[in-house]
Design a protein around this motif. Structure first.
Motif, PDB file in Angstrom:
ATOM      1  N   HIS A 245      38.558  39.623  34.888  1.00 35.91           N
ATOM      2  CA  HIS A 245      37.199  39.127  34.647  1.00 35.91           C
ATOM      3  C   HIS A 245      37.234  37.788  33.902  1.00 35.91           C
ATOM      4  CE1 HIS A 245      38.448  41.394  31.129  1.00 35.91           C
ATOM      5  NE2 HIS A 245      37.496  40.815  30.420  1.00 35.91           N
ATOM      6  N   ILE A 246      38.202  37.642  32.996  1.00 36.85           N
ATOM      7  CA  ILE A 246      38.364  36.374  32.279  1.00 36.85           C
ATOM      8  C   ILE A 246      38.845  35.295  33.244  1.00 36.85           C
ATOM      9  CG2 ILE A 246      39.679  35.190  30.479  1.00 36.85           C
ATOM     10  CD1 ILE A 246      39.645  37.731  28.853  1.00 36.85           C
ATOM     11  N   ALA A 247      39.795  35.675  34.101  1.00 35.37           N
ATOM     12  CA  ALA A 247      40.315  34.728  35.089  1.00 35.37           C
ATOM     13  C   ALA A 247      39.192  34.224  35.990  1.00 35.37           C
ATOM     14  CB  ALA A 247      41.410  35.385  35.918  1.00 35.37           C
ATOM     15  N   MET A 248      38.363  35.139  36.456  1.00 31.59           N
ATOM     16  CA  MET A 248      37.276  34.780  37.370  1.00 31.59           C
ATOM     17  C   MET A 248      36.287  33.827  36.707  1.00 31.59           C
ATOM     18  SD  MET A 248      36.434  35.415  40.497  1.00 31.59           S
ATOM     19  CE  MET A 248      35.044  35.077  41.562  1.00 31.59           C
ATOM     20  N   GLU A 249      35.966  34.104  35.466  1.00 29.34           N
ATOM     21  CA  GLU A 249      34.985  33.282  34.766  1.00 29.34           C
ATOM     22  C   GLU A 249      35.543  31.891  34.449  1.00 29.34           C
ATOM     23  OE1 GLU A 249      31.213  32.545  33.407  1.00 29.34           O
ATOM     24  OE2 GLU A 249      31.961  34.320  34.462  1.00 29.34           O
ATOM     25  N   SER A 250      36.837  31.829  34.147  1.00 24.23           N
ATOM     26  CA  SER A 250      37.418  30.558  33.718  1.00 24.23           C
ATOM     27  C   SER A 250      37.517  29.530  34.843  1.00 24.23           C
ATOM     28  CB  SER A 250      38.805  30.784  33.106  1.00 24.23           C
ATOM     29  OG  SER A 250      39.702  31.298  34.067  1.00 24.23           O
TER      30      SER A 250
END
Length: 380
Positions: A245-250
């Motif tokens: 989820h962090i990867a997607m947002e970044s």
């Protein structure tokens, strides 16, 4: 010495190696730097070094002796030309002399120095060339040299040198100093951010993800937009640490036509179990007419395997069938690349086109990426 072997294979500057490294034995070991010699301005440093070697062919030892006398005497000064020449003549055995010359030069009454030459970047290029991270840090942190390295490019070169030695904790400290100094009125210097996020990625620990996440949050709060390589380092670290989820947002602000961004998005969606949402992204490249191999919008084999595994785990036969059909179509068109991975692309060397030149050898950086083989370093 860091960078030399790779540099020699790509330039004719060293057509006569004996002019630069007379009577020296060179041993080759592996080293990995993130930025190329050209991107760090080291190629220009080496050209100046070659000229200095030629100029001082029969005088270098006498010049060294004179500089040793100057640093030990209270009645003499180190002039700009003295320090410039010594930096470009430097051998590993000269490092202690140079450290003393820098301290004396920097402590001299500034009213007696009329030149605008900026030494910080040149000194750091010398340390990088001589592969001397400990001496670079000692010089950098010496209170007598306060202000000497107050140029973002000096921080950048030092961080790359530390990166090549896997001195990641030291990189965080140097970056913190850059933030506290706020050189050029910036708290988040873009290329230093790339370096420190590369360190986080290499460490690949929960603590490094926590550090990267806080840095990312602070940048977002300040309205700072990171460059693409910084985004991909952070996103890839999040994937490795089980935080898709962090990867997607970044990477949400990045354009999908970049191969790293496209593959990271698909991996993140697959890891979150959202296989159906990967299908439009996978299918989209089939509609792009790319006449050359270079322009083809590809997916990595590791990306496709990741989606396959997530689809099988999800148990939706219809979604799995759609994915398999898309995978076959991609394979038939040569759009699945089994030779590259996210890790490989993240560790490719960062290059740049012709830079603008600032006083004292300081560079204006504009980067493009090129993929090179493992770099070599040479040690005396």
């Amino acid at each position: 010495m860091s960078l030399i072997a790779n540099y020699l294979t790509r330039t004719s500057v060293y057509s006569n190696l004996r002019l630069i490294l007379p009577s020296r034995t060179i041993y080759v070991t592996q080293v990995t730097n993130l930025y190329s010699p050209h991107a760090l301005g080291i190629d220009g440093f080496l050209q100046t070094r070659k000229k200095a070697k030629e100029q001082f062919t029969n005088y270098s030892e006498k010049f060294r002796s004179k500089m040793n006398e100057f640093v030990s005497s209270k009645d003499t000064m180190i002039f700009t030309e003295d320090l410039k020449n010594m930096l470009h003549l430097a051998e590993p055995t000269d490092l202690n002399l140079i450290l003393n010359m820098i301290k004396k030069f920097n402590s001299q009454n500034s009213e007696l120095r009329f030149g605008s030459y900026v030494f910080g970047p040149v000194v750091m290029r010398m340390f990088h060339f001589l592969d001397a991270p400990k001496e670079a840090l000692a010089c950098f942190y010496d209170p007598k040299n306060d202000g000497f390295f107050d140029q973002l490019v000096s921080y950048h070169i030092l961080l790359d040198l530390l990166y090549s030695h896997e001195m990641y904790d030291e990189m965080y400290k140097v970056f913190e100093r850059a933030q506290n100094k706020q050189i050029n009125m910036t708290k988040f210097p873009k290329y230093c951010v790339v370096m420190v996020l590369a360190a986080c990625y290499k460490q690949n620990t929960p603590k490094s993800l926590e550090y990267a996440s806080k840095l990312w949050s602070d940048m977002a709060s300040a309205g700072t937009v990171p460059v693409r390589r910084a985004c991909t380092f952070f996103a890839a670290l999040a994937l490795k640490q089980g935080a898709p989820h962090i990867a997607m947002e970044s990477v949400s602000s990045q354009r999908q036509h970049y191969v790293t961004i496209r593959n990271i998005k698909v991996m993140a969606l697959a890891d979150m179990g959202r296989v159906e949402d990967t299908l439009p992204i996978l299918r989209s490249v089939l509609d792009i007419d790319s006449p050359t191999q270079r322009d083809r919008h590809t997916f990595f084999e590791e990306t496709m395997d990741r989606v396959q595994k997530a689809a099988e785990k999800g148990g939706n036969k219809d979604v799995l069938k759609q994915f398999e059909d898309i995978r076959k179509a991609l394979k038939d068109r040569g759009l699945i690349d089994g030779s590259k991975t996210i890790d490989l692309l993240l560790n490719t060397e960062i290059e740049k086109p012709q830079p603008g030149q600032l006083p004292g050898g300081q560079q204006q950086f504009q980067y493009k990426r090129v993929q090179l083989g493992p770099r070599k370093k040479r040690i005396v």
